[in-house]
Write a protein that holds these residues in place. Sequence first.
Motif, PDB file in Angstrom:
ATOM      1  N   LEU A  22      12.252 -26.695  18.604  1.00 51.79           N
ATOM      2  CA  LEU A  22      13.133 -25.838  19.379  1.00 51.79           C
ATOM      3  C   LEU A  22      12.487 -25.486  20.720  1.00 51.79           C
ATOM      4  N   SER A  23      13.310 -25.306  21.724  1.00 52.73           N
ATOM      5  CA  SER A  23      12.806 -25.044  23.064  1.00 52.73           C
ATOM      6  C   SER A  23      12.138 -23.675  23.149  1.00 52.73           C
ATOM      7  N   ILE A  24      10.970 -23.650  23.795  1.00 53.41           N
ATOM      8  CA  ILE A  24      10.260 -22.392  24.032  1.00 53.41           C
ATOM      9  C   ILE A  24      11.100 -21.456  24.900  1.00 53.41           C
ATOM     10  N   LEU A  25      11.941 -22.033  25.755  1.00 51.98           N
ATOM     11  CA  LEU A  25      12.788 -21.201  26.606  1.00 51.98           C
ATOM     12  C   LEU A  25      13.703 -20.300  25.778  1.00 51.98           C
ATOM     13  N   ILE A  51      10.340  -6.244  31.385  1.00 52.62           N
ATOM     14  CA  ILE A  51       8.998  -6.676  30.976  1.00 52.62           C
ATOM     15  C   ILE A  51       8.931  -8.197  30.853  1.00 52.62           C
ATOM     16  N   PHE A  52       9.809  -8.759  30.011  1.00 56.67           N
ATOM     17  CA  PHE A  52       9.772 -10.206  29.777  1.00 56.67           C
ATOM     18  C   PHE A  52      10.022 -10.982  31.070  1.00 56.67           C
ATOM     19  N   MET A  53      11.133 -10.704  31.734  1.00 57.81           N
ATOM     20  CA  MET A  53      11.512 -11.487  32.903  1.00 57.81           C
ATOM     21  C   MET A  53      10.564 -11.322  34.092  1.00 57.81           C
ATOM     22  N   PRO A  54      10.110 -10.104  34.423  1.00 57.93           N
ATOM     23  CA  PRO A  54       9.144  -9.994  35.529  1.00 57.93           C
ATOM     24  C   PRO A  54       7.841 -10.736  35.252  1.00 57.93           C
ATOM     25  N   ALA A  55       7.364 -10.697  34.005  1.00 60.47           N
ATOM     26  CA  ALA A  55       6.124 -11.408  33.682  1.00 60.47           C
ATOM     27  C   ALA A  55       6.306 -12.912  33.830  1.00 60.47           C
ATOM     28  N   ALA A  56       7.439 -13.430  33.308  1.00 60.32           N
ATOM     29  CA  ALA A  56       7.723 -14.856  33.446  1.00 60.32           C
ATOM     30  C   ALA A  56       7.902 -15.236  34.918  1.00 60.32           C
ATOM     31  N   GLY A  57       8.630 -14.400  35.661  1.00 60.29           N
ATOM     32  CA  GLY A  57       8.870 -14.686  37.072  1.00 60.29           C
ATOM     33  C   GLY A  57       7.610 -14.673  37.902  1.00 60.29           C
ATOM     34  N   ASN A  58       6.727 -13.737  37.640  1.00 58.19           N
ATOM     35  CA  ASN A  58       5.469 -13.665  38.394  1.00 58.19           C
ATOM     36  C   ASN A  58       4.616 -14.906  38.175  1.00 58.19           C
ATOM     37  N   PHE A  59       4.631 -15.428  36.947  1.00 56.85           N
ATOM     38  CA  PHE A  59       3.859 -16.643  36.674  1.00 56.85           C
ATOM     39  C   PHE A  59       4.414 -17.809  37.477  1.00 56.85           C
ATOM     40  N   ILE A  60       5.737 -17.930  37.510  1.00 55.20           N
ATOM     41  CA  ILE A  60       6.364 -19.017  38.263  1.00 55.20           C
ATOM     42  C   ILE A  60       6.055 -18.891  39.748  1.00 55.20           C
ATOM     43  N   ILE A 341       6.652 -25.572  33.538  1.00 53.68           N
ATOM     44  CA  ILE A 341       6.320 -24.246  34.063  1.00 53.68           C
ATOM     45  C   ILE A 341       7.208 -23.172  33.444  1.00 53.68           C
ATOM     46  N   PHE A 342       8.464 -23.496  33.181  1.00 54.91           N
ATOM     47  CA  PHE A 342       9.334 -22.510  32.551  1.00 54.91           C
ATOM     48  C   PHE A 342       8.932 -22.279  31.093  1.00 54.91           C
ATOM     49  N   ASN A 343       8.480 -23.323  30.411  1.00 56.17           N
ATOM     50  CA  ASN A 343       7.971 -23.135  29.047  1.00 56.17           C
ATOM     51  C   ASN A 343       6.777 -22.189  29.042  1.00 56.17           C
ATOM     52  N   THR A 344       5.826 -22.455  29.929  1.00 60.32           N
ATOM     53  CA  THR A 344       4.631 -21.606  29.984  1.00 60.32           C
ATOM     54  C   THR A 344       4.990 -20.191  30.424  1.00 60.32           C
ATOM     55  N   ALA A 345       5.896 -20.061  31.384  1.00 58.99           N
ATOM     56  CA  ALA A 345       6.318 -18.744  31.846  1.00 58.99           C
ATOM     57  C   ALA A 345       6.992 -17.953  30.719  1.00 58.99           C
ATOM     58  N   SER A 346       7.763 -18.641  29.880  1.00 59.26           N
ATOM     59  CA  SER A 346       8.393 -17.962  28.749  1.00 59.26           C
ATOM     60  C   SER A 346       7.347 -17.461  27.764  1.00 59.26           C
ATOM     61  N   GLN A 347       6.283 -18.256  27.575  1.00 55.93           N
ATOM     62  CA  GLN A 347       5.194 -17.805  26.710  1.00 55.93           C
ATOM     63  C   GLN A 347       4.489 -16.596  27.315  1.00 55.93           C
ATOM     64  N   VAL A 348       4.354 -16.595  28.635  1.00 58.76           N
ATOM     65  CA  VAL A 348       3.754 -15.438  29.311  1.00 58.76           C
ATOM     66  C   VAL A 348       4.637 -14.210  29.123  1.00 58.76           C
ATOM     67  N   GLY A 349       5.954 -14.374  29.258  1.00 57.95           N
ATOM     68  CA  GLY A 349       6.872 -13.266  29.016  1.00 57.95           C
ATOM     69  C   GLY A 349       6.774 -12.743  27.602  1.00 57.95           C
ATOM     70  N   ALA A 393      -2.775 -24.382  25.911  1.00 57.92           N
ATOM     71  CA  ALA A 393      -3.928 -23.778  26.582  1.00 57.92           C
ATOM     72  C   ALA A 393      -3.477 -22.891  27.734  1.00 57.92           C
ATOM     73  N   SER A 394      -2.553 -23.391  28.550  1.00 55.86           N
ATOM     74  CA  SER A 394      -2.091 -22.603  29.693  1.00 55.86           C
ATOM     75  C   SER A 394      -1.331 -21.368  29.235  1.00 55.86           C
ATOM     76  N   GLY A 395      -0.510 -21.505  28.192  1.00 56.96           N
ATOM     77  CA  GLY A 395       0.233 -20.359  27.680  1.00 56.96           C
ATOM     78  C   GLY A 395      -0.678 -19.306  27.082  1.00 56.96           C
ATOM     79  N   GLY A 396      -1.652 -19.740  26.278  1.00 55.20           N
ATOM     80  CA  GLY A 396      -2.556 -18.791  25.630  1.00 55.20           C
ATOM     81  C   GLY A 396      -3.401 -18.012  26.617  1.00 55.20           C
ATOM     82  N   MET A 397      -4.007 -18.724  27.574  1.00 54.44           N
ATOM     83  CA  MET A 397      -4.865 -18.009  28.526  1.00 54.44           C
ATOM     84  C   MET A 397      -4.040 -17.124  29.453  1.00 54.44           C
ATOM     85  N   SER A 398      -2.818 -17.549  29.776  1.00 55.17           N
ATOM     86  CA  SER A 398      -1.967 -16.725  30.635  1.00 55.17           C
ATOM     87  C   SER A 398      -1.616 -15.407  29.954  1.00 55.17           C
TER      88      SER A 398
END
Length: 485
Positions: A22-25, A51-60, A341-349, A393-398
């Motif tokens: 399933l998509s991380i998005l 919270i979720f969207m600003p964190a994801a947006g800032n990463f992007i 990048i959107f997958n990783t940003a969603s993990q950051v969110g 790796a990118s999602g976890g460290m972010s």
Amino acid sequence: MIGIIGIIIALGLLIVLAYRGLSILIIAPVTALIAVLFAGDVPIMATYTQIFMPAAGNFIIQFFPLFLLGALFGKLMEDSGSAQAMARGIVARLGAQQAMLAVVLACGVLTYGGVSLFVVAFAVYPIAVQLFREANIPKRLIPATIALGAFTFTMTALPGTPAIQNAIPMPFFGTTPFAAPGLGLISGLIMFGLGQLWLTRRAAQARAAGEGYGQAPEQPFERSAELREHALGDGFDIAEMDEKKQEPKVAPPSFAVAIAPLVLVIGLNFALVSFVIPNWDTSYLEQPEFGGVSLAAVRGIWAIVIALTASIIALIALNYKRIEKLSTTLDKGADASVLPIFNTASQVGFGAVIAALPGFLIIRDAVMALGGDNPLVALAVSVGLLSGITGSASGGMSIVLQTLGDTFVSQAEASGIALDLMHRVTVVAAGGIDSLPHSGAVITLLAICGLTHRESYLDILMVAVIIPVAALIALITLGTMFGAF
């Protein structure tokens, strides 16, 4: 207590649903909001939008140029034939008798130059098949051989690598891609040396047992329906790769032409970050419209952006006639940058939501306690755990740096630990435990090779998880004893 149970359930669902393709998005915000429901009196919609969207947006905002340029560079390397030409050049120089070493080095040089590991796997796999068949080495060892070259030392340890994993810690620690170069080289040599030793031993065991390459009919990129679904779910267009012509219409580039853009990336990166950018007048960065940041916070990202841009221009100039339709290649490269990048940003969110919940304080304190008085250990444990859980790796460290970055910086400064060392520990820790069975990179690699977890994962586990963790332990030990060098 209920809040902690909710966080655990959310993490468990994230792993299971990601493993099922399933998509991380979709699953990142859904599982984050499940944790919110367990937390009790926490507003759901405000948590999502504030919270979720600003964190994801800032990463992007922060890292989109790196994803975009990296994807463009990789697609150009692929469509120009440079990736395969360079891989074949390394193989030709080492010979079939060094099949495993040739494959590892081919993957390593490509990824160290900034080529996506997915492009590398696609380019090198057909060569690996030919070499392994000639050397009569079991096909089941191909995924681990590619993983050693593409997933480990060039992605996390070698100084200067333009991999996104090496770029993410820079704004948090004010470091560069060349942070702790000596320790990075030592860690990389441990990963490379022990990994190569393991693969060589496994090949010798197979030979002693009378096991050869295998008698299954060879079909490029054969795969089960389940593996294909996982690979496509990660934005890896295998169908397009199956349709590619085996013989290029124009003669492929020479080894020198193929490797020139990779050398340019590393050389420019080093020159910019060490000599050029530090001499710029950047006093304007203090102004509010430019974020009020220091040069240290952006120097590393600027260097990679300029180096990749220049290398893309050089790559196009050297291979213009070999690229069938430049606009199509650029479009596909740009498209390929969006999903990662959107997958990783969603993990950051997801991580930002979890960090905002009351129960996270208990988990944070428990993780920090595991490190005792050494911030390096606490950092490695937290980054490793989150990278393993998310399979990225990118999602976890972010997630860790977004939620605990300031804490780790304060602890490092209080303990007299160089932030360059914190950077290198972060990257190596993330890349050491991200290759668990549910990792998208592992699933995609197996899909390309037409093999299953049962057949090949043990060796991937050794070269991409166990040995990198051993390198991480050595890195922390040496860093604690001697500091960053």
